[in-house]
Design a protein around this motif. Structure first.
Motif, mmCIF file in Angstrom:
data_model
loop_
_atom_site.group_PDB
_atom_site.id
_atom_site.type_symbol
_atom_site.label_atom_id
_atom_site.label_comp_id
_atom_site.label_asym_id
_atom_site.label_seq_id
_atom_site.Cartn_x
_atom_site.Cartn_y
_atom_site.Cartn_z
ATOM 1 N N VAL A 1 0.844 -1.198 0.000
ATOM 2 C CA VAL A 1 0.000 0.000 0.000
ATOM 3 C C VAL A 1 0.875 1.242 0.000
ATOM 4 C CG1 VAL A 1 -1.753 1.314 1.264
ATOM 5 C CG2 VAL A 1 -1.808 -1.170 1.315
ATOM 6 N N LEU A 2 0.485 2.207 -0.805
ATOM 7 C CA LEU A 2 1.090 3.537 -0.779
ATOM 8 C C LEU A 2 -0.020 4.513 -0.419
ATOM 9 C CD1 LEU A 2 3.281 5.701 -1.427
ATOM 10 C CD2 LEU A 2 2.383 5.682 -3.767
ATOM 11 N N VAL A 3 0.186 5.295 0.630
ATOM 12 C CA VAL A 3 -0.770 6.341 1.000
ATOM 13 C C VAL A 3 -0.082 7.684 0.792
ATOM 14 C CG1 VAL A 3 -2.199 7.345 2.818
ATOM 15 C CG2 VAL A 3 -1.892 4.850 2.692
ATOM 16 N N ASN A 4 -0.556 8.432 -0.179
ATOM 17 C CA ASN A 4 -0.035 9.767 -0.450
ATOM 18 C C ASN A 4 -0.863 10.769 0.324
ATOM 19 O OD1 ASN A 4 2.199 9.657 -2.210
ATOM 20 N ND2 ASN A 4 0.858 9.056 -3.879
ATOM 21 N N THR B 1 -2.268 -1.404 -3.512
ATOM 22 C CA THR B 1 -3.229 -0.306 -3.527
ATOM 23 C C THR B 1 -2.518 1.032 -3.391
ATOM 24 O OG1 THR B 1 -4.911 -1.697 -2.474
ATOM 25 C CG2 THR B 1 -5.246 0.678 -2.330
ATOM 26 N N VAL B 2 -2.971 1.997 -4.167
ATOM 27 C CA VAL B 2 -2.525 3.383 -4.043
ATOM 28 C C VAL B 2 -3.686 4.169 -3.461
ATOM 29 C CG1 VAL B 2 -1.789 5.474 -5.259
ATOM 30 C CG2 VAL B 2 -1.009 3.239 -6.056
ATOM 31 N N VAL B 3 -3.432 4.871 -2.363
ATOM 32 C CA VAL B 3 -4.432 5.751 -1.772
ATOM 33 C C VAL B 3 -3.951 7.182 -1.964
ATOM 34 C CG1 VAL B 3 -5.692 6.426 0.307
ATOM 35 C CG2 VAL B 3 -5.064 4.013 -0.060
ATOM 36 N N GLN B 4 -4.691 7.944 -2.738
ATOM 37 C CA GLN B 4 -4.367 9.340 -2.990
ATOM 38 C C GLN B 4 -5.276 10.193 -2.114
ATOM 39 O OE1 GLN B 4 -1.503 9.125 -4.650
ATOM 40 N NE2 GLN B 4 -2.057 10.377 -6.394
ATOM 41 N N GLU C 1 -7.154 9.366 -11.431
ATOM 42 C CA GLU C 1 -8.073 8.758 -12.398
ATOM 43 C C GLU C 1 -7.313 8.138 -13.568
ATOM 44 O OE1 GLU C 1 -11.267 7.347 -14.587
ATOM 45 O OE2 GLU C 1 -10.992 7.710 -12.449
ATOM 46 N N ALA C 2 -6.327 8.837 -14.080
ATOM 47 C CA ALA C 2 -5.530 8.281 -15.178
ATOM 48 C C ALA C 2 -4.782 7.032 -14.715
ATOM 49 C CB ALA C 2 -4.546 9.334 -15.692
ATOM 50 N N LEU C 3 -4.218 7.090 -13.516
ATOM 51 C CA LEU C 3 -3.515 5.933 -12.965
ATOM 52 C C LEU C 3 -4.470 4.752 -12.818
ATOM 53 C CD1 LEU C 3 -0.920 4.734 -11.680
ATOM 54 C CD2 LEU C 3 -1.776 5.632 -9.480
ATOM 55 N N ARG C 4 -5.667 5.017 -12.290
ATOM 56 C CA ARG C 4 -6.664 3.959 -12.124
ATOM 57 C C ARG C 4 -6.936 3.270 -13.463
ATOM 58 N NH1 ARG C 4 -11.431 2.820 -13.402
ATOM 59 N NH2 ARG C 4 -11.848 4.848 -14.324
ATOM 60 N N GLN C 5 -7.079 4.053 -14.510
ATOM 61 C CA GLN C 5 -7.349 3.491 -15.833
ATOM 62 C C GLN C 5 -6.181 2.647 -16.337
ATOM 63 O OE1 GLN C 5 -8.772 6.492 -18.600
ATOM 64 N NE2 GLN C 5 -10.042 7.408 -17.008
ATOM 65 N N GLU C 6 -4.967 3.026 -15.959
ATOM 66 C CA GLU C 6 -3.783 2.301 -16.415
ATOM 67 C C GLU C 6 -3.542 0.994 -15.670
ATOM 68 O OE1 GLU C 6 -0.203 4.633 -16.470
ATOM 69 O OE2 GLU C 6 -1.250 6.361 -17.331
ATOM 70 N N VAL C 7 -3.813 0.959 -14.373
ATOM 71 C CA VAL C 7 -3.339 -0.173 -13.568
ATOM 72 C C VAL C 7 -4.413 -1.108 -13.019
ATOM 73 C CG1 VAL C 7 -1.217 1.043 -12.935
ATOM 74 C CG2 VAL C 7 -3.222 1.152 -11.409
ATOM 75 N N ARG D 1 -5.283 -1.434 -7.143
ATOM 76 C CA ARG D 1 -6.420 -0.556 -6.859
ATOM 77 C C ARG D 1 -5.923 0.861 -6.646
ATOM 78 N NH1 ARG D 1 -10.605 -2.044 -2.475
ATOM 79 N NH2 ARG D 1 -9.249 -0.556 -1.484
ATOM 80 N N VAL D 2 -6.704 1.834 -7.096
ATOM 81 C CA VAL D 2 -6.406 3.239 -6.852
ATOM 82 C C VAL D 2 -7.610 3.832 -6.130
ATOM 83 C CG1 VAL D 2 -5.863 5.482 -7.871
ATOM 84 C CG2 VAL D 2 -4.941 3.387 -8.902
ATOM 85 N N VAL D 3 -7.364 4.345 -4.946
ATOM 86 C CA VAL D 3 -8.413 4.912 -4.105
ATOM 87 C C VAL D 3 -8.158 6.408 -3.971
ATOM 88 C CG1 VAL D 3 -9.458 4.886 -1.803
ATOM 89 C CG2 VAL D 3 -8.604 2.753 -2.822
ATOM 90 N N LEU D 4 -9.191 7.203 -4.193
ATOM 91 C CA LEU D 4 -9.084 8.649 -4.046
ATOM 92 C C LEU D 4 -9.948 9.074 -2.867
ATOM 93 C CD1 LEU D 4 -8.092 11.398 -5.188
ATOM 94 C CD2 LEU D 4 -10.173 11.425 -6.577
#
Length: 145
Positions: A30-33, A79-82, A110-116, A122-125
């Protein structure tokens, strides 16, 4: 536990922190930005150094972290949490530069979510509203080991 000194505006610092984390824990799930600064004021009297600080911290820092972490997250289907802001959807007077950085975070997420997504990441905003916070500064001499 692993505590690291990190400057999100310095790409090399971000890469080193990700590498140290992967070395310590054997991977990254997990990465939380969450780093961010809000320095508001009217455009006409703005200190443009504040704008640069917000862009470098809020937007580029987030992008650097994703770029450094993504190979590891792809490997582990992580998972990426932005962490953005409601200001990433609605701009208000005196918060134009801040809102611009958060609109950027939203677009990048959103662009990252579409790519990965198809690759299992998972990309969470998260877009919180205004939150009362107290600034906490930890100096190396204050840290316990």
């Amino acid at each position: 536990m692993l505590a690291l000194d990190l400057d999100v505006t310095d790409e090399a610092s971000v890469r080193a922190a990700v590498a140290a984390t992967v070395d310590r824990f054997g991977g990254l799930d997990v990465l939380v930005n969450n780093a961010g600064v809000m320095l508001n004021g009217p455009v006409a009297s703005a200190d443009t150094a504040d704008w640069r600080r917000m862009v470098e911290t809020n937007l580029l820092g987030s992008m650097y972290a994703v770029h450094a972490a993504l190979p590891h997250l792809l490997e582990r289907r992580g998972t990426v949490v932005q962490v953005s802001s409601t200001s990433g959807r609605t701009a208000t007077a005196t918060a134009g530069a801040y809102a611009a950085t958060k609109f950027g975070v939203n677009a990048f997420a959103e662009a990252l979510r579409q790519e990965v997504t198809a690759q299992g990441v998972r990309v969470v905003l998260v877009e919180p509203g205004f939150v009362a916070v107290n600034e906490l500064l930890i100096r190396p001499t204050d840290q316990t080991q």
